[in-house]
Scaffold this motif. Structure first.
Motif, PDB file in Angstrom:
ATOM      1  N   LYS A 164       7.381   5.805   2.033  1.00 45.37           N
ATOM      2  CA  LYS A 164       6.319   5.086   1.346  1.00 45.37           C
ATOM      3  C   LYS A 164       5.397   6.011   0.550  1.00 45.37           C
ATOM      4  CE  LYS A 164       6.104   1.297   4.691  1.00 45.37           C
ATOM      5  NZ  LYS A 164       5.225   0.528   5.630  1.00 45.37           N
ATOM      6  N   GLU A 183      -1.690   3.888  -0.157  1.00 40.72           N
ATOM      7  CA  GLU A 183      -2.930   3.292  -0.671  1.00 40.72           C
ATOM      8  C   GLU A 183      -3.157   3.690  -2.125  1.00 40.72           C
ATOM      9  OE1 GLU A 183      -6.761   1.213   0.052  1.00 40.72           O
ATOM     10  OE2 GLU A 183      -4.803   1.240   1.039  1.00 40.72           O
ATOM     11  N   LYS A 212      -0.617   2.060  -4.486  1.00 41.96           N
ATOM     12  CA  LYS A 212      -0.803   0.617  -4.653  1.00 41.96           C
ATOM     13  C   LYS A 212      -2.019   0.264  -5.496  1.00 41.96           C
ATOM     14  CE  LYS A 212      -1.273  -3.680  -1.972  1.00 41.96           C
ATOM     15  NZ  LYS A 212      -1.326  -4.262  -0.600  1.00 41.96           N
TER      16      LYS A 212
END
Length: 215
Positions: free
Chosen positions: A116, A162, A165
């Motif tokens: 991720k 974070e 995104k």
């Protein structure tokens, strides 16, 4: 002053030269209604002044020098930008000191995903290598980041989910230009050391010792 903590993303609606200035409208701005004429906003790392506030957008002015030496000269309507309002004196300081004065336009030269998270490499002029330190801070597109590796002609940062995104950094591809600002502390230190080298003769001589009180 800014902190490099992005509040939201928005998009460029238009950019046009008006006399000796460039006017750029930013749209889809959640906090547009809170802005006043004269407010400072970091637009992908460049400190710009609001000249026309609106309900959902705002317009800023910049000198051609700023326009030509930031990525805005390479973008157009629809390009997404990171926004941060100037920090109030009573605000909580969480990022690092960001002036909004873009030092140069860098470029993505490598990209690697780790689940991720993601690592990105950006170009770095050889003569500026001393301004970027491993574990130090750097501002890319207005985002405060920590340098995890630095070579003679590049530096690397890591992006957590974070950041990917909620900023435009998750959209970057190899070859994309970015606004880059070095840590202000490193710039002042470099300037101080260069000035000292030019102005002070540090050779240890008998006369120098006498000036220092040794006899």
């Amino acid at each position: 002053m800014f902190t490099g903590l992005v509040e939201c993303t928005a998009k460029i609606v238009s950019a046009r030269r008006s006399g000796d200035m460039v006017e750029m409208e930013i749209g889809d701005v959640p906090f547009a209604g809170e802005l006043k004429r004269g407010d400072s906003v970091s637009v992908s790392g460049a400190c710009l002044t609001v000249v026309v506030p609106g309900r959902n957008s705002f317009t800023v002015e910049m000198m051609p020098e700023t326009f030509d030496n930031t990525l805005f000269s390479k973008t157009g309507p629809g390009y997404r930008v990171n926004l941060e309002r100037a920090m109030a004196a009573t605000g909580r300081f969480e990022g690092h000191i960001v002036t909004g004065h873009v030092d140069l336009v860098s470029m993505v030269v490598a990209l690697k995903s780790h689940g991720k998270s993601r690592e990105l490499d950006f170009t770095l002029p050889v003569d500026a290598a001393g301004l970027v330190a491993r574990k130090g801070s750097v501002t890319v597109q207005g985002v405060s980041l920590t340098v995890i590796e630095r070579g003679d002609s590049f530096f690397r940062v890591g992006l957590i989910p974070e950041t990917l995104k909620f900023t435009t950094l998750g959209e970057l591809k190899i070859g994309d230009p970015v606004n880059l600002e070095y840590d202000i502390l490193s710039k002042y230190l470099k300037d101080l050391l260069e000035s000292r080298t030019l102005q002070v003769d540090d050779r240890l001589t008998m006369d120098r010792l006498a000036e220092m009180g040794w006899s």
